[in-house]
Design a protein around this motif. Structure first.
Motif, PDB file in Angstrom:
ATOM      1  N   SER A   1      -7.704 -14.122  14.542  1.00 52.27           N
ATOM      2  CA  SER A   1      -9.074 -14.261  15.451  1.00 52.27           C
ATOM      3  C   SER A   1      -8.750 -13.785  16.894  1.00 52.27           C
ATOM      4  N   GLY A   2      -7.609 -13.567  17.122  1.00 49.63           N
ATOM      5  CA  GLY A   2      -7.243 -13.288  18.608  1.00 49.63           C
ATOM      6  C   GLY A   2      -7.114 -14.401  19.637  1.00 49.63           C
ATOM      7  N   PRO A   3      -6.794 -14.409  20.754  1.00 50.77           N
ATOM      8  CA  PRO A   3      -6.680 -15.466  21.842  1.00 50.77           C
ATOM      9  C   PRO A   3      -8.005 -16.205  21.852  1.00 50.77           C
ATOM     10  N   ALA A   4      -8.931 -15.587  21.826  1.00 49.72           N
ATOM     11  CA  ALA A   4     -10.066 -16.500  22.196  1.00 49.72           C
ATOM     12  C   ALA A   4     -10.468 -17.458  20.999  1.00 49.72           C
ATOM     13  N   GLY A   5     -10.027 -17.170  19.681  1.00 51.04           N
ATOM     14  CA  GLY A   5     -10.093 -17.665  18.462  1.00 51.04           C
ATOM     15  C   GLY A   5      -9.441 -18.825  18.441  1.00 51.04           C
ATOM     16  N   LEU A   6      -8.325 -19.049  19.086  1.00 53.10           N
ATOM     17  CA  LEU A   6      -7.330 -20.115  18.906  1.00 53.10           C
ATOM     18  C   LEU A   6      -7.619 -21.264  19.999  1.00 53.10           C
ATOM     19  N   SER A   7      -7.862 -22.326  19.573  1.00 52.25           N
ATOM     20  CA  SER A   7      -8.068 -23.685  20.288  1.00 52.25           C
ATOM     21  C   SER A   7      -7.429 -24.764  19.479  1.00 52.25           C
ATOM     22  N   LEU A   8      -6.927 -25.600  20.125  1.00 53.70           N
ATOM     23  CA  LEU A   8      -6.215 -26.716  19.429  1.00 53.70           C
ATOM     24  C   LEU A   8      -7.202 -27.553  18.739  1.00 53.70           C
ATOM     25  N   ARG A   9      -8.339 -27.723  18.941  1.00 54.79           N
ATOM     26  CA  ARG A   9      -9.397 -28.200  18.088  1.00 54.79           C
ATOM     27  C   ARG A   9      -9.382 -27.635  16.747  1.00 54.79           C
ATOM     28  N   ARG A  10      -9.591 -26.277  16.755  1.00 53.63           N
ATOM     29  CA  ARG A  10      -9.509 -25.235  15.627  1.00 53.63           C
ATOM     30  C   ARG A  10      -8.280 -25.514  14.982  1.00 53.63           C
ATOM     31  N   LEU A  11      -7.138 -25.644  15.561  1.00 53.23           N
ATOM     32  CA  LEU A  11      -5.943 -25.927  14.911  1.00 53.23           C
ATOM     33  C   LEU A  11      -5.930 -27.173  13.999  1.00 53.23           C
ATOM     34  N   ALA A  12      -6.346 -28.080  14.742  1.00 48.33           N
ATOM     35  CA  ALA A  12      -6.476 -29.421  14.073  1.00 48.33           C
ATOM     36  C   ALA A  12      -7.246 -29.700  12.897  1.00 48.33           C
ATOM     37  N   THR A  13      -8.288 -28.769  12.923  1.00 49.13           N
ATOM     38  CA  THR A  13      -9.157 -28.799  11.738  1.00 49.13           C
ATOM     39  C   THR A  13      -8.483 -27.983  10.652  1.00 49.13           C
ATOM     40  N   ALA A  14      -7.947 -26.969  11.053  1.00 48.60           N
ATOM     41  CA  ALA A  14      -7.282 -25.969  10.085  1.00 48.60           C
ATOM     42  C   ALA A  14      -6.160 -26.624   9.392  1.00 48.60           C
ATOM     43  N   CYS A  15      -5.735 -27.514  10.076  1.00 52.65           N
ATOM     44  CA  CYS A  15      -4.425 -28.234   9.310  1.00 52.65           C
ATOM     45  C   CYS A  15      -4.837 -29.685   8.908  1.00 52.65           C
TER      46      CYS A  15
END
Length: 197
Positions: free
Chosen positions: A24-38
Motif C-alpha cells: 500500500s505504500g507509505p501512505a497506507g501504513l499506519s499504526l491503527r491499520r497495523l493493529a486492525t490487520a493483526c
C-alpha cells in the motif's frame, strides 16, 4: 501478561507492517491499520513503537538483525573461499525469508524515513562479515589485492542485484535461481582469484 508482552507479537507486527508498506505504500501504513490487520488493540502497537517513524525504525533494525543472525550461522572452516560463498547464500536466504523487510532495508519504500545512527550501525554490522571474509581469503592467498573493502563492495553489489532481480521476479528463465545466484557470485569473484577456480 499484557498484549504488548506476548511472545512473537513484535515480530508479527513488524512483518505485517512490512507487508502493508510494500502493498500500500507509505501512505497506507499506519499504526491503527497495523493493529486492525493483526487483530490487536492500538494500545500495544503505540506502546511498542510510539509512532510511524518508530515503527519504521523497528522494522529497519529487525530486518538487519535477521540478516546478521543468518550471517552469524555461517561456520568458519578451513576453506575461506567456501565460507565466503556460504555468506552469499546466507544473505540470499535472509532476503527471501523477509522480502518485505528487505525492501525497506535497501529500497526507498518510505522516502521520509531515515534510519538514524542506530539503524546505520545495524546495517554496517551486517556488512562487516563480508569484508572480514574477503580479508581472510586475501590472507590465505586465495584472493589477490590488499583492500578487502573494494572487493567486498563488488561482491555485495552482485549479490544484492541478483537478490533484487529474484524478489522482483525479473530473473530471466535460465534455471534455478539458487544456481544462478551461485554462478553470478563465481563470476563476480573470478577477477580477484589468485589462481583459476
Amino acid at each position: 501478561m499484557s498484549t504488548a508482552d506476548r511472545p512473537g507479537l513484535t515480530d508479527r507486527l513488524v512483518d505485517e507492517a512490512a507487508r502493508i508498506l510494500v502493498e500500500s505504500g507509505p501512505a497506507g501504513l499506519s499504526l491503527r491499520r497495523l493493529a486492525t490487520a493483526c487483530g490487536v488493540s492500538t494500545m500495544p502497537v503505540y506502546t511498542l513503537f510510539g509512532d510511524k517513524q518508530g515503527l519504521l525504525a523497528a522494522m529497519h533494525r529487525e530486518g538487519f538483525r535477521r540478516l546478521g543472525a543468518a550471517l552469524e550461522q555461517v561456520a568458519v572452516t578451513g576453506d575461506p573461499l567456501a565460507d565466503l560463498t556460504a555468506l552469499g547464500a546466507a544473505y540470499r536466504a535472509a532476503a527471501l525469508a523477509s522480502p518485505h523487510l528487505y525492501a525497506l532495508m535497501f529500497g526507498h519504500m518510505a522516502p521520509d524515513f531515515s534510519p538514524g545512527e542506530q539503524g546505520r550501525a545495524a546495517a554496517d554490522a551486517t556488512y562487516q562479515p563480508l569484508v572480514d571474509a574477503v580479508a581472510r581469503c586475501q590472507r590465505a592467498g586465495v584472493l589477490r589485492g590488499d583492500d578487502p573493502q573494494r572487493i567486498a563492495l563488488h561482491l555485495w553489489a552482485v549479490a544484492h542485484g541478483m537478490v533484487n532481480l529474484e524478489l522482483n521476479r525479473q530473473l530471466p528463465p535460465l534455471g534455478d535461481p539458487a544456481d544462478l545466484f551461485r554462478e553470478a557470485l563465481g563470476y563476480a569473484g573470478a577477477p580477484f582469484l589468485t589462481a583459476p577456480a
